[in-house]
Write a protein that holds these residues in place. Sequence first.
Motif, mmCIF file in Angstrom:
data_model
loop_
_atom_site.group_PDB
_atom_site.id
_atom_site.type_symbol
_atom_site.label_atom_id
_atom_site.label_comp_id
_atom_site.label_asym_id
_atom_site.label_seq_id
_atom_site.Cartn_x
_atom_site.Cartn_y
_atom_site.Cartn_z
ATOM 1 N N THR A 193 0.861 -1.181 0.000
ATOM 2 C CA THR A 193 0.000 0.000 0.000
ATOM 3 C C THR A 193 0.900 1.235 0.000
ATOM 4 O OG1 THR A 193 -1.606 1.306 1.237
ATOM 5 C CG2 THR A 193 -0.235 -0.147 2.539
ATOM 6 N N PRO A 194 0.508 2.242 -0.788
ATOM 7 C CA PRO A 194 1.349 3.453 -0.800
ATOM 8 C C PRO A 194 1.085 4.385 0.383
ATOM 9 C CG PRO A 194 -0.464 3.680 -2.352
ATOM 10 C CD PRO A 194 -0.582 2.296 -1.777
ATOM 11 N N HIS A 195 0.045 4.046 1.196
ATOM 12 C CA HIS A 195 -0.408 5.011 2.207
ATOM 13 C C HIS A 195 0.345 4.921 3.529
ATOM 14 C CE1 HIS A 195 -3.518 5.839 -0.623
ATOM 15 N NE2 HIS A 195 -4.001 4.622 -0.541
ATOM 16 N N CYS A 196 1.638 5.108 3.484
ATOM 17 C CA CYS A 196 2.395 5.127 4.744
ATOM 18 C C CYS A 196 3.699 5.889 4.531
ATOM 19 C CB CYS A 196 2.693 3.699 5.201
ATOM 20 S SG CYS A 196 3.501 3.620 6.826
ATOM 21 N N ALA A 197 4.068 6.645 5.542
ATOM 22 C CA ALA A 197 5.374 7.316 5.537
ATOM 23 C C ALA A 197 6.160 6.850 6.752
ATOM 24 C CB ALA A 197 5.179 8.824 5.591
ATOM 25 N N ALA A 198 7.468 6.740 6.593
ATOM 26 C CA ALA A 198 8.327 6.467 7.755
ATOM 27 C C ALA A 198 8.705 7.821 8.358
ATOM 28 C CB ALA A 198 9.575 5.717 7.310
ATOM 29 N N ILE A 199 8.606 7.910 9.683
ATOM 30 C CA ILE A 199 8.994 9.172 10.344
ATOM 31 C C ILE A 199 9.878 8.892 11.552
ATOM 32 C CG2 ILE A 199 6.863 10.373 9.656
ATOM 33 C CD1 ILE A 199 6.113 10.183 12.737
ATOM 34 N N GLN A 200 10.505 9.957 12.070
ATOM 35 C CA GLN A 200 11.237 9.894 13.346
ATOM 36 C C GLN A 200 10.285 10.499 14.375
ATOM 37 O OE1 GLN A 200 12.446 10.946 16.064
ATOM 38 N NE2 GLN A 200 14.667 10.864 16.237
ATOM 39 N N PRO A 201 9.604 9.668 15.152
ATOM 40 C CA PRO A 201 8.460 10.182 15.927
ATOM 41 C C PRO A 201 8.815 11.153 17.051
ATOM 42 C CG PRO A 201 8.889 7.860 16.456
ATOM 43 C CD PRO A 201 9.772 8.218 15.297
ATOM 44 N N ALA A 202 9.962 10.961 17.711
ATOM 45 C CA ALA A 202 10.275 11.858 18.833
ATOM 46 C C ALA A 202 10.557 13.272 18.318
ATOM 47 C CB ALA A 202 11.468 11.327 19.624
ATOM 48 N N LEU A 203 11.185 13.370 17.137
ATOM 49 C CA LEU A 203 11.436 14.712 16.592
ATOM 50 C C LEU A 203 10.113 15.386 16.234
ATOM 51 C CD1 LEU A 203 14.633 14.267 14.374
ATOM 52 C CD2 LEU A 203 14.442 15.082 16.737
ATOM 53 N N LEU A 204 9.140 14.585 15.776
ATOM 54 C CA LEU A 204 7.832 15.166 15.472
ATOM 55 C C LEU A 204 7.145 15.631 16.762
ATOM 56 C CD1 LEU A 204 5.545 15.927 13.582
ATOM 57 C CD2 LEU A 204 4.705 13.571 13.702
ATOM 58 N N ALA A 205 7.159 14.773 17.777
ATOM 59 C CA ALA A 205 6.462 15.134 19.024
ATOM 60 C C ALA A 205 7.101 16.374 19.674
ATOM 61 C CB ALA A 205 6.490 13.956 20.000
ATOM 62 N N ARG A 206 8.416 16.386 19.751
ATOM 63 C CA ARG A 206 9.089 17.522 20.380
ATOM 64 C C ARG A 206 8.922 18.793 19.539
ATOM 65 N NH1 ARG A 206 9.763 17.270 25.438
ATOM 66 N NH2 ARG A 206 11.286 18.943 25.182
ATOM 67 N N GLY A 207 8.996 18.625 18.216
ATOM 68 C CA GLY A 207 8.836 19.783 17.331
ATOM 69 C C GLY A 207 7.424 20.355 17.434
ATOM 70 N N LEU A 208 6.456 19.455 17.575
ATOM 71 C CA LEU A 208 5.062 19.901 17.709
ATOM 72 C C LEU A 208 4.849 20.669 19.011
ATOM 73 C CD1 LEU A 208 2.463 17.110 16.845
ATOM 74 C CD2 LEU A 208 2.437 19.509 16.153
ATOM 75 N N ALA A 209 5.499 20.193 20.066
ATOM 76 C CA ALA A 209 5.378 20.881 21.356
ATOM 77 C C ALA A 209 5.892 22.316 21.218
ATOM 78 C CB ALA A 209 6.159 20.125 22.433
ATOM 79 N N ASP A 210 7.041 22.482 20.552
ATOM 80 C CA ASP A 210 7.561 23.837 20.330
ATOM 81 C C ASP A 210 6.586 24.648 19.481
ATOM 82 O OD1 ASP A 210 9.837 23.003 21.650
ATOM 83 O OD2 ASP A 210 11.008 22.656 19.822
ATOM 84 N N ALA A 211 6.025 23.986 18.461
ATOM 85 C CA ALA A 211 5.143 24.700 17.529
ATOM 86 C C ALA A 211 3.883 25.209 18.236
ATOM 87 C CB ALA A 211 4.765 23.784 16.365
ATOM 88 N N VAL A 212 3.294 24.366 19.092
ATOM 89 C CA VAL A 212 2.057 24.835 19.741
ATOM 90 C C VAL A 212 2.374 25.956 20.735
ATOM 91 C CG1 VAL A 212 0.778 22.675 19.394
ATOM 92 C CG2 VAL A 212 1.969 23.023 21.557
ATOM 93 N N GLU A 213 3.547 25.877 21.353
ATOM 94 C CA GLU A 213 3.924 26.978 22.265
ATOM 95 C C GLU A 213 4.066 28.286 21.494
ATOM 96 O OE1 GLU A 213 6.195 25.670 26.294
ATOM 97 O OE2 GLU A 213 7.405 25.799 24.479
ATOM 98 N N ARG A 214 4.682 28.179 20.331
ATOM 99 C CA ARG A 214 4.830 29.394 19.495
ATOM 100 C C ARG A 214 3.464 29.974 19.149
ATOM 101 N NH1 ARG A 214 8.917 26.439 16.691
ATOM 102 N NH2 ARG A 214 7.444 25.880 15.049
ATOM 103 N N ARG A 215 2.460 29.101 19.082
ATOM 104 C CA ARG A 215 1.101 29.563 18.731
ATOM 105 C C ARG A 215 0.296 29.955 19.969
ATOM 106 N NH1 ARG A 215 -0.069 29.167 13.562
ATOM 107 N NH2 ARG A 215 1.368 27.967 12.264
ATOM 108 N N GLY A 216 0.974 30.059 21.111
ATOM 109 C CA GLY A 216 0.329 30.606 22.303
ATOM 110 C C GLY A 216 -0.253 29.579 23.263
ATOM 111 N N VAL A 217 -0.079 28.283 22.958
ATOM 112 C CA VAL A 217 -0.583 27.252 23.878
ATOM 113 C C VAL A 217 0.353 27.191 25.082
ATOM 114 C CG1 VAL A 217 -0.951 24.752 24.146
ATOM 115 C CG2 VAL A 217 -1.629 25.923 22.011
#
Length: 474
Positions: A193-217
């Motif tokens: 199936t083409p519907h999957c991407a490989a990711i580095q999950p901790a970098l996504l989670a930590r990056g998201l935490a920074d991103a939501v803080e930047r947006r005022g969360v």
Amino acid sequence: MAPDVAPRAGTAPEYARLSLWWEAVPLPLPARPALTEDLQVDVCIVGGGFTGLWTAHSLALADPALRIAVLEREVAGFGASGRNGGWCSALFATSDGALTRRHGIDAMRAMRRALRETVDVVGASAASEGIDCHFKKGGTVDLVRSDAQKERALATLEESRSLGFGEDDLRWLGPEEALTLVGATGTIGATFTPHCAAIQPALLARGLADAVERRGVRLYEHTEVMEIRPGNGAGPCVVTPESTVRADVVVRATEAWTPTLPGSERDIVPVYSLMVATEPLGPDFWQAAGLGSRPTFADHRHMIIYGQRTADDRLAFGGRGAPYHYGSTVSPAFDTDRSVHALLRETLVELFPDLAGVRFSNGWGGPLGIPRDWHSSVGYDRDTGLAWAGGYVGDGVATSNLAGRTLGDLITGNDSELTRLPWVNHRSPRWEREPLRWLGINAGLWTMKLADRSEARNGRPSKTARMLGRVLGQ
Ligand SMILES: Cc1cc2nc3c(=O)[nH]c(=O)nc-3n(C[C@H](O)[C@H](O)[C@H](O)COP(=O)(O)OP(=O)(O)OC[C@H]3O[C@@H](n4cnc5c(N)ncnc54)[C@H](O)[C@@H]3O)c2cc1C
């Protein structure tokens, strides 16, 4: 955003041990405050994993004026979100057949479409927030390595076609094509199936935490929620050891830890999945092993296995099989298990014999959450002010993004395609009390292990495993 300061003594190495992925999280960790005083917000989110963070992200995008707080017992990405196999896939715990029987074919198709789109949404959202999480959409190769596996793979393909899905969703690969993608032993074919991407999950989670803080969360770490209380006309609230948070809406995003909250003891069971990783492997290895487009890979055995070639050329490989712990206990002691880690290393060497003698640099694990009917859900009850999402059964990397966007719409009152998906406001039944729960879950795990062994011995599909699937409504 909170300033970068030195982490508390012992903090960083402790988290680096959580997974291969966490080792790459930039240090020092930002020093985020713990919540020590009462707070009034519009939305309070409990849990700083993908579910909590994507929900915060989507709400902050929808309405930047919203006052949003995320409360996390440890640090953002501490849970399964920072430790998983990095399959950002369109997989959903409930099978297409079961979704169709329960909700009808149109609802099933809408769910499938949303899940497939979500894989790309994760990649695009990460990119737009400047998060490099090594996202590579190479699809998934499910190897077929025995006649019994072939029978199951063909049945899956047939079901997929009968439900109206074409080659662009799931297709058969002959042995040659399969081996070009994944050079594993014993391969007699594969589904792709083409519907999957490989990711580095901790970098996504930590990056998201920074991103939501930047947006005022406001993100509070080292803040344990002891209780979530439904609103009685006055709005729900959240109780921590040092404070009370009052909010219009409280979102429970605690997945495998849900049973530690009073009143939710039997909503979800935590089951451990464990992983190992090799050191970076050289070009000779990859010439034979393939995986050039970094497809994620597994095979059609009963006891789930999953692997990916990482961006730095390791193999990260995991599987279920660790026992369920009595009383739905979650403990760091269960993150590693010598025998399961040894079995994972053995299985990977069996798939790729060139790995014999290669050093495995990491072994880790974490709990995922399973609802009684294997049906993930997202929902919001306006009467109590309580919202939730989870029960992903190990398919939460992309699904949590869909959950976060759906909660964004539900909470802001935006009636959308997402809020009409069949998993919205689904209520799973509760799990049995102990010791029935312990007996049932571990018996199920053993059945899967024995089914794989018997299929390896006699090549025929296991009837017991098929029966178990029916009992689980799949
Ligand atoms: C080893 C492993 C491999 C996996 N592989 C894959 C994969 O390849 N693909 C895939 O799709 N899924 C995979 N999964 C599942 C996936 O990781 C999860 O479904 C997903 O990360 C769930 O995200 P979440 O935010 O809901 O939960 P989590 O990431 O677990 O976050 C919950 C957070 O809530 C916090 N918390 C809990 N209780 C409290 C409390 N009382 N107060 C405050 N905070 C609290 C926890 O500390 C935690 O940080 C895997 C899981 C594991 C364990």
